[in-house]
Design a protein around this motif. Sequence first.
Motif, PDB file in Angstrom:
ATOM      1  N   GLU A   1      73.326  31.491 -18.470  1.00 14.39           N
ATOM      2  CA  GLU A   1      72.322  30.619 -17.862  1.00 14.39           C
ATOM      3  C   GLU A   1      72.040  30.968 -16.402  1.00 14.39           C
TER       4      GLU A   1
ATOM      5  N   ASP B   1      78.707  18.466 -16.136  1.00 15.01           N
ATOM      6  CA  ASP B   1      78.289  19.490 -17.097  1.00 15.01           C
ATOM      7  C   ASP B   1      78.947  19.137 -18.435  1.00 15.01           C
ATOM      8  N   SER B   2      78.153  18.801 -19.416  1.00 16.61           N
ATOM      9  CA  SER B   2      78.681  18.290 -20.690  1.00 16.61           C
ATOM     10  C   SER B   2      78.722  19.343 -21.790  1.00 16.61           C
ATOM     11  N   ARG B   3      78.665  20.609 -21.448  1.00 17.53           N
ATOM     12  CA  ARG B   3      78.535  21.652 -22.483  1.00 17.53           C
ATOM     13  C   ARG B   3      79.720  21.677 -23.453  1.00 17.53           C
TER      14      ARG B   3
ATOM     15  N   ARG C   1      80.664  21.737 -10.547  1.00 20.30           N
ATOM     16  CA  ARG C   1      80.408  21.136 -11.849  1.00 20.30           C
ATOM     17  C   ARG C   1      81.717  20.610 -12.443  1.00 20.30           C
TER      18      ARG C   1
ATOM     19  N   ILE D   1      83.514  19.494 -15.730  1.00 20.51           N
ATOM     20  CA  ILE D   1      83.302  19.788 -17.145  1.00 20.51           C
ATOM     21  C   ILE D   1      84.391  19.100 -17.975  1.00 20.51           C
TER      22      ILE D   1
ATOM     23  N   LEU E   1      83.759  25.265 -10.698  1.00 20.00           N
ATOM     24  CA  LEU E   1      83.976  24.590 -11.973  1.00 20.00           C
ATOM     25  C   LEU E   1      85.317  23.873 -11.957  1.00 20.00           C
TER      26      LEU E   1
ATOM     27  N   GLU F   1      77.565  24.089  -5.244  1.00 19.30           N
ATOM     28  CA  GLU F   1      77.724  22.915  -6.100  1.00 19.30           C
ATOM     29  C   GLU F   1      79.059  23.009  -6.826  1.00 19.30           C
TER      30      GLU F   1
ATOM     31  N   LYS G   1      80.630  10.865 -14.490  1.00 22.06           N
ATOM     32  CA  LYS G   1      79.263  10.681 -13.973  1.00 22.06           C
ATOM     33  C   LYS G   1      79.212   9.525 -12.971  1.00 22.06           C
TER      34      LYS G   1
ATOM     35  N   THR H   1      83.093  28.570 -22.313  1.00 22.91           N
ATOM     36  CA  THR H   1      82.327  27.868 -21.274  1.00 22.91           C
ATOM     37  C   THR H   1      81.811  28.854 -20.234  1.00 22.91           C
TER      38      THR H   1
ATOM     39  N   LYS I   1      78.128  17.711  -9.893  1.00 22.15           N
ATOM     40  CA  LYS I   1      77.294  17.547 -11.092  1.00 22.15           C
ATOM     41  C   LYS I   1      78.185  17.464 -12.322  1.00 22.15           C
TER      42      LYS I   1
ATOM     43  N   LEU J   1      77.885  29.686 -19.391  1.00 26.88           N
ATOM     44  CA  LEU J   1      77.344  29.528 -18.038  1.00 26.88           C
ATOM     45  C   LEU J   1      76.750  30.824 -17.511  1.00 26.88           C
TER      46      LEU J   1
END
Length: 216
Positions: free
Chosen positions: A94, A72-74, A35, A37, A6, A33, A60, A87, A70, A91
């Motif tokens: 999920e 992540d728009s949370r 992310r 944010i 992250l 990966e 993006k 946050t 990636k 996560l």
Amino acid sequence: MRLVGLLGGTFNPIHFGHLRMAQELAEALQLNEVRFIPSANPPHKAAPKVSAEHRAAMVKTAIADNPLFKLDSREMDRTGASYTIDTLISLREELDAKTAICLFMGSDAFVNLNTWHRWQELLNYCHIALVQRPNPTPAQPKLAVNLEILLHDHYTENSLAFATKSAGFIHMQKITALDISSTGIREMLERGETPRYLMPENVIDYIKQHQLYTTI
């Protein structure tokens, strides 16, 4: 254990320092990966003049050609301050139990970690990968006792330890020191100078198109 990195921040704007750090950490820690944010309402900074939507769009655009990265728009989808603990909890709900979260953090930010909202709980949800900022200030304050204890209790020299459990380790990882800052780029743009070679060309094009900061 699957590993998700992250990288949070305002990304105002995103630049090669962010991108290179994410790439090197992904390789050194063998992440699956990373992310990015964007922070909508950073609790420790003044609200950025450029909207979260534009900052996310620049991210993006910058990461579009890297399958490891990636958006992540949370934090943009939540109201109120963009607290890291919220946050991480979101996560963790999920991701499955076989996925570990690795939070990237500059060593300068770690010095102030004990001012973060519910900071004592962070390592219940993630590992922390510390990176040394380029040209650290010689006046950087001494680490508080509670942070010294945290570091002592959770630090590991083994860069692959993150894959052995879902949370709880702190590791310092050396990366290429690129002395690039979003503040410096904004100042360049205000002076009418180009940030070419400091950030992706497609992000510069986005800034031009939407007349952000100033017209290049």
